[in-house]
Design an enzyme around this catalytic site. Structure first.
Site, PDB file in Angstrom:
ATOM      1  N   ASP A 173     -16.059   8.209 -21.609  1.00  0.00           N
ATOM      2  CA  ASP A 173     -15.319   9.409 -21.546  1.00  0.00           C
ATOM      3  C   ASP A 173     -15.848   9.989 -23.004  1.00  0.00           C
ATOM      4  O   ASP A 173     -16.103  11.290 -22.856  1.00  0.00           O
ATOM      5  CB  ASP A 173     -13.882   8.739 -22.109  1.00  0.00           C
ATOM      6  CG  ASP A 173     -13.079  10.064 -22.530  1.00  0.00           C
ATOM      7  OD1 ASP A 173     -12.739  10.814 -21.746  1.00  0.00           O
ATOM      8  OD2 ASP A 173     -12.671  10.207 -23.954  1.00  0.00           O
ATOM      9  N   GLU A 200     -15.809   7.348 -15.301  1.00  0.00           N
ATOM     10  CA  GLU A 200     -16.142   7.107 -16.738  1.00  0.00           C
ATOM     11  C   GLU A 200     -16.718   5.946 -17.266  1.00  0.00           C
ATOM     12  O   GLU A 200     -17.745   5.692 -17.989  1.00  0.00           O
ATOM     13  CB  GLU A 200     -14.997   7.306 -17.583  1.00  0.00           C
ATOM     14  CG  GLU A 200     -14.206   8.869 -17.552  1.00  0.00           C
ATOM     15  CD  GLU A 200     -13.205   9.160 -18.260  1.00  0.00           C
ATOM     16  OE1 GLU A 200     -13.064  10.140 -18.766  1.00  0.00           O
ATOM     17  OE2 GLU A 200     -12.401   8.194 -18.550  1.00  0.00           O
TER      18      GLU A 200
END
Length: 226
Positions: free
Chosen positions: A46, A118
């Site tokens: 992320d 992610e």
């Protein structure tokens, strides 16, 4: 679902060959399936995605305001965008889920798919370095970065699809909920989107009706623009 099966094929799809294939296996492992799951990799990925997209937008739009840059970044890294990337990679075919998640269709759930993207980014970073991640992400995002523009609002997929069809004087899309699974606090909605120009309907699956409609609309837009 066996997590190690067909990983070389997935590597080819991703455009990256892992030196440590265990990192990719972990990135595809949901917490319902094993103690060594993908949440820490997701945390890392992320952050890497955010810095790479921020840097790309900063240099691509030298006159854009901080607000415009933030809105464009939010559009590019939000869950429904990551879900579309996951679907393009067919990540649902590779996820390692626990029995409960398998039964409830977790391999289609937008939050699980987005988190896996992610986590894969985090795994690639640990297996290589930031510059390798940057080049790969810019390749994944090339079309989206080419299309995005600064503006007060980053319109959602349903709005964009409606405007696209109206511009062609075509009927508006029809959205129907065709399935709801799971307990009241953890439901999964399957929404069907139909338009006249496509012979088959497109399906969106998400944790809410609205999100499922957005995912379906985004997929229809991609099909129409091919």
């Amino acid at each position: 679902m066996e997590p190690i099966k067909n990983l070389p094929r997935l590597c080819r799809t991703l455009g990256y060959e892992f030196k440590n294939i265990d990192l990719l296996t972990q990135a595809l492992t949901h917490r319902s399936a094993a103690n060594k799951h993908n949440e820490r990799l997701e945390f890392l990925g992320d952050s890497i995605l955010s810095i790479v997209i921020s840097d790309a937008l900063y240099h691509q739009f030298p006159k854009a305001t901080e607000g415009d840059l933030s809105r464009m970044r939010a559009t590019l890294v939000r869950g429904d965008t990551l879900t579309l990337i996951a679907k393009a990679f067919k990540l649902g075919d590779y996820l390692f889920l626990g029995p409960g998640e398998l039964k409830s269709g977790g391999f289609r759930r937008e939050s699980i798919l987005a988190d896996a993207v992610e986590a894969i980014i985090g795994a690639i970073y640990l297996d290589s370095d930031l510059e390798v991640c940057r080049k790969l992400l810019l390749h994944w995002y090339a079309e989206r970065l080419a299309e995005i523009q600064p503006g007060v609002n980053q319109k959602d997929a349903k709005t964009l699809l409606q405007e696209y069809l109206q511009g062609l004087k075509k009927p508006l899309p029809d959205y129907q909920v065709i399935n709801i699974e799971g307990d009241a606090h953890d439901q999964t909605f399957t929404v069907e989107c139909r338009i006249d120009d496509l012979s088959e309907s497109v399906i969106g699956v998400a944790s809410s009706r609205r999100k499922a409609e957005q995912i379906a609309a985004a997929q229809v837009l991609e099909l129409l623009k091919k």
